[in-house]
Structures are given as structure tokens and as C-alpha cells.
Write an enzyme that holds these catalytic residues in place. Structure first.
Site, PDB file in Angstrom:
ATOM      1  N   TYR A   1     -31.418   3.406  12.857  1.00  0.00           N
ATOM      2  CA  TYR A   1     -32.949   3.152  12.849  1.00  0.00           C
ATOM      3  C   TYR A   1     -33.068   1.740  12.064  1.00  0.00           C
ATOM      4  O   TYR A   1     -32.268   1.604  11.285  1.00  0.00           O
ATOM      5  CB  TYR A   1     -33.347   4.409  11.670  1.00  0.00           C
ATOM      6  CG  TYR A   1     -34.808   4.174  11.517  1.00  0.00           C
ATOM      7  CD1 TYR A   1     -35.829   4.473  11.939  1.00  0.00           C
ATOM      8  CD2 TYR A   1     -35.035   3.408  10.450  1.00  0.00           C
ATOM      9  CE1 TYR A   1     -37.209   4.449  11.783  1.00  0.00           C
ATOM     10  CE2 TYR A   1     -36.388   3.023   9.951  1.00  0.00           C
ATOM     11  CZ  TYR A   1     -37.346   3.655  10.661  1.00  0.00           C
ATOM     12  OH  TYR A   1     -38.749   3.505  10.314  1.00  0.00           O
TER      13      TYR A   1
ATOM     14  N   GLU B   1     -41.057  -0.489  14.336  1.00  0.00           N
ATOM     15  CA  GLU B   1     -40.039   0.263  14.227  1.00  0.00           C
ATOM     16  C   GLU B   1     -39.097   0.397  15.680  1.00  0.00           C
ATOM     17  O   GLU B   1     -39.530   0.301  16.640  1.00  0.00           O
ATOM     18  CB  GLU B   1     -40.697   1.672  14.156  1.00  0.00           C
ATOM     19  CG  GLU B   1     -39.551   2.653  13.708  1.00  0.00           C
ATOM     20  CD  GLU B   1     -40.231   4.219  13.495  1.00  0.00           C
ATOM     21  OE1 GLU B   1     -40.421   4.520  12.144  1.00  0.00           O
ATOM     22  OE2 GLU B   1     -40.508   4.897  14.495  1.00  0.00           O
TER      23      GLU B   1
END
Ligand code: GDP
Ligand code: MN
Length: 380
Positions: free
Chosen positions: A101, A189
Site C-alpha cells: 500500500y 493512493e
């Protein structure tokens, strides 16, 4: 403003972030052509403006063009969290060895932009934050210095990256930070950022939210707006120039002024319920705008009572009351409504509503208590 995954990834690619090859399809036939052109196994991905598509069945792997077409047929038209899928992204399937991530967000409490990394990619980052917070590594970025090389390295080591991808990770981290800053984003993101079988990094998913207040500087992004894919209530609210945020509670709130709206939400909680929304109708709202606001509130089936909290200044109490009555004439609803109006022409407004047999209140405390009671069916 939210943009689709494919739009976010194309934007990321302009910053040299590696993304899979792919194309967007609106029909199974188009999906087949894209898969045939790519000539490799593909992943068919629902393009909706919400996350968690994988879990909802909106992402399927397929090994040939015919299969890609039938996957697209299954995904197109599907409902994910209340949004209908109208487009799919056909991407070259990645050979995933590891999912990481990487995200950039604004930390409002610290008044700093923060970059976050985690070895636990591919799952909801909120879940990671709740269950294994130690697996999220943060770098707080100084606005004057920007992301420093050592910070990118600390993130890389912190999430346990293999030595041979650390350089590539640093480049991606800097690129993502630039993409965030240069586009006035509130979120950028990559989840997951994957390590492929041949040891490369690839942004398999992309998400980007742009600060609405900065949109006027980014006409290229405004042009990406996919009106048909946006939440209907938010779309109506924007068209009527209302600040509306949907929440999970049961008391619909209509308030003029952001601070007053927050205070109203607080007092609803104080008396044991939860607000269904934040809604600021702004200063000087006319009847038609009030009517539109009420329509938006009542579209939410969770709303069990509506609380109007109007502080008349430039906004006139009787004007708001007219708007409420106008909306009620065309809306067939039995949701109880409580109104507290003070300030300019409050008495006239209150009288209008009382005549229409709406519950009125003298103080905010009284109004909140009545709204909570009404939602529980304990009133009138
Ligand atoms: P989200 O569920 O909306 O966040 O959609 P993502 O694009 O993040 O995909 C969800 C999950 O599907 C990923 O975490 C992967 O595990 C899987 N996935 C997505 N793309 C691929 C791909 O190209 N190959 C493989 N093997 N899995 C993929
Ligand atoms: Mn994802």
C-alpha cells in the site's frame, strides 16, 4: 471530486508511475477487442467511484478475449454500493507476488501532508489501521521541503521491501507526492502497489480525490467528471450549490452555516441519535434551494426525522418556511419534521410551519430532543 481508477492511473502514468496496459470498455464487445489487442490474460475491473470492488465481485481475471467479454457482460450493469457499473477497465493481468500500500493524504490534525506505506496492500487500509496499526508506516512531509529521499527510504525499509525494488519505490513515492501536490488532491493512493514475479513494481489500482476548491485550476481534471457515475444526491446537491455529505444516522439535518450544521450534528448525538447528513444550505437561501435540500434529505431511506435549524440573518425565516412547504406539497412523505427558526422573520416562518402542522421548537435543545423522539415514533 472523485475520479475513476483508470483516470487516476493515467494521471499517475504521466508522473512516470508504472501502470498496466489497458483500455476502457462500455460494452462486452469493446472489452473483447481490448483483450484481443493486449493479447495476454487480462483483468476486467468495474469502474465505479467506490472502493471494495474486488469483494463485491467487480473484478475478474480472464485468460482470453471471449472470456473477457463475458466477464464484462457480468460486471457491466452490476450494482456496487448503490452505484451502477457503466464502464469496465480491461488491464493486462499482473503477475502478483506481493501487494503493498502507498498513499498520500492530508493529516488535518497535524496540518501536514502524510505519506503512508504498508506491507499489507490490497485490503482496505482502514482495516489495517484498525487491526494491525503497526503495519502502517508514516512519513510527515514538510510543505517547504517536500518528500525527502531519506523519508522514501525509511518507508521502503519500514514496509520490508526487497533491496532490488527500493530505488524504484523511491521514484514512485516522489511521483505520487508530486501528483498529489500538483493536482490539489486530498488523496492519492495506490492499493495495491504490487511486486511482480519479475521483481518490478506496478500500480495495479489507483485512486485520487481532488479538492473541489482547487478544481478551477485543473480544467483537465474537471473534464474527467463522469456525471452519470456520481452519487445522485451529491450530484443534485452540487447543482443546487448545497454543501451535502451523507452520513449513516437517522436524523436528516437542514441548517444554514457550516459551524451551525456541525453544532446541530453534535446536539443530535448528545440526545442519543445520529445525524443522517451534513447539509449547509448557505446564506440567503431562497425557497427553491430549500425545497431541493429537503428533497435530497428525504431521498435517503434511513432518514426517520428531519431537523431544521435555521439562524436567520441574511437568510429569512419565512423564506425558508416557504421552501419547506413548497417541497412538502410535491413530496409524499410521512417523515416527521421539527423546525427551529430564530432571527430574521423567525416568527413569520414559525407561524407558517405551525399552520401546516409541523412540529416547531423554541430552542435548539428542544428541537433536537423533539427530532430524536419523533424518529423513535414517540412524538405526535
Ligand atoms: P478494489 O477492490 O476496488 O480496491 O480493486 P483493486 O484494483 O485493488 O483489486 C482488488 C484485488 O484484486 C487486488 O488486491 C488483487 O488481489 C486483485 N487483482 C487486481 N488486479 C489484478 C491482476 O491484474 N492480477 C491478479 N492476479 N490479481 C489482481
Ligand atoms: Mn484497491
Amino acid at each position: 471530486m472523485k475520479i475513476h481508477e483508470y483516470q487516476a492511473k493515467r494521471l499517475f502514468a504521466k508522473y512516470d508511475i508504472p501502470i498496466p496496459e489497458g483500455g476502457v470498455a462500455e460494452t462486452p464487445e469493446e472489452a473483447r477487442k481490448i483483450a484481443a489487442r493486449l493479447g495476454v490474460p487480462v483483468v476486467v475491473k468495474a469502474q465505479v467511484l467506490v472502493g471494495g470492488r474486488g469483494k463485491a465481485g467487480g473484478i475478474r481475471l480472464s485468460s482470453n478475449p471471449d472470456d473477457a467479454a463475458s466477464c464484462a457482460a457480468k460486471i457491466l450493469g452490476m450494482e456496487i454500493k448503490g452505484l451502477t457499473v457503466k464502464k469496465v477497465l480491461i488491464d493486462e493481468a499482473a503477475d502478483i507476488q506481493d501487494e503493498l500500500y502507498l498513499g498520500v493524504v492530508l493529516d488535518r490534525a497535524n496540518r501536514r501532508v502524510v505519506m503512508m506505506g504498508s506491507s499489507e496492500g490490497g485490503v482496505d487500509i482502514e482495516e489495517v489501521a484498525a487491526s494491525t496499526p503497526e503495519k502502517i508506516v508514516r512519513a510527515t512531509i514538510d510543505p517547504l521541503l517536500g518528500l525527502r529521499d531519506f523519508q522514501a527510504r525509511e518507508l521502503a525499509y519500514g514496509i520490508g521491501l526487497d533491496k532490488n525494488v527500493i530505488r524504484a519505490f523511491g521514484v514512485i513515492a516522489h511521483s505520487l507526492y508530486r501528483a498529489y501536490m500538483e493536482n490539489d488532491a486530498s488523496l492519492a493512493e495506490i492499493n495495491p502497489l504490487v511486486v511482480t514475479g519479475d521483481g518490478k513494481l506496478l500500480a495495479v489500482d489507483g485512486k485520487m480525490n481532488i479538492d473541489d476548491s482547487g478544481l478551477f485550476r485543473h480544467l483537465n481534471i474537471e473534464a474527467m467528471r463522469d456525471i452519470g457515475a456520481e452519487d445522485e444526491s451529491e450530484r443534485h446537491a452540487r447543482a443546487a450549490d448545497l454543501s451535502y455529505v451523507e452520513l449513516d444516522g437517522e436524523i436528516g439535518c437542514m441548517v444554514n452555516g457550516a459551524g451551525l450544521a456541525m453544532a446541530t450534528m453534535d446536539i443530535v448525538k448528545l440526545y442519543g441519535s445520529e445525524p443522517a447528513n451534513f447539509l449547509d444550505i448557505g446564506g440567503g437561501a431562497q425557497a427553491e434551494k430549500v425545497a431541493e435540500a429537503l428533497r435530497i434529505i428525504l431521498r435517503d431511506p434511513r432518514v426517520k426525522a428531519v431537523l431544521f435549524n435555521i439562524f436567520g440573518g441574511i437568510t429569512r425565516g419565512d423564506e425558508v418556511a416557504c421552501g419547506i412547504l413548497e417541497a412538502l406539497e410535491e413530496l409524499d412523505t410521512d417523515v416527521p419534521m421539527v423546525a427551529r427558526i430564530v432571527g430574521t422573520r423567525a416568527e413569520e416562518g414559525r407561524q407558517l410551519l405551525a399552520d401546516a402542522e409541523m412540529i416547531t421548537a423554541g430552542s435548539l435543545r428542544d428541537a433536537a430532543q423533539k427530532a430524536v423522539a419523533a424518529a423513535r415514533g414517540e412524538l405526535g
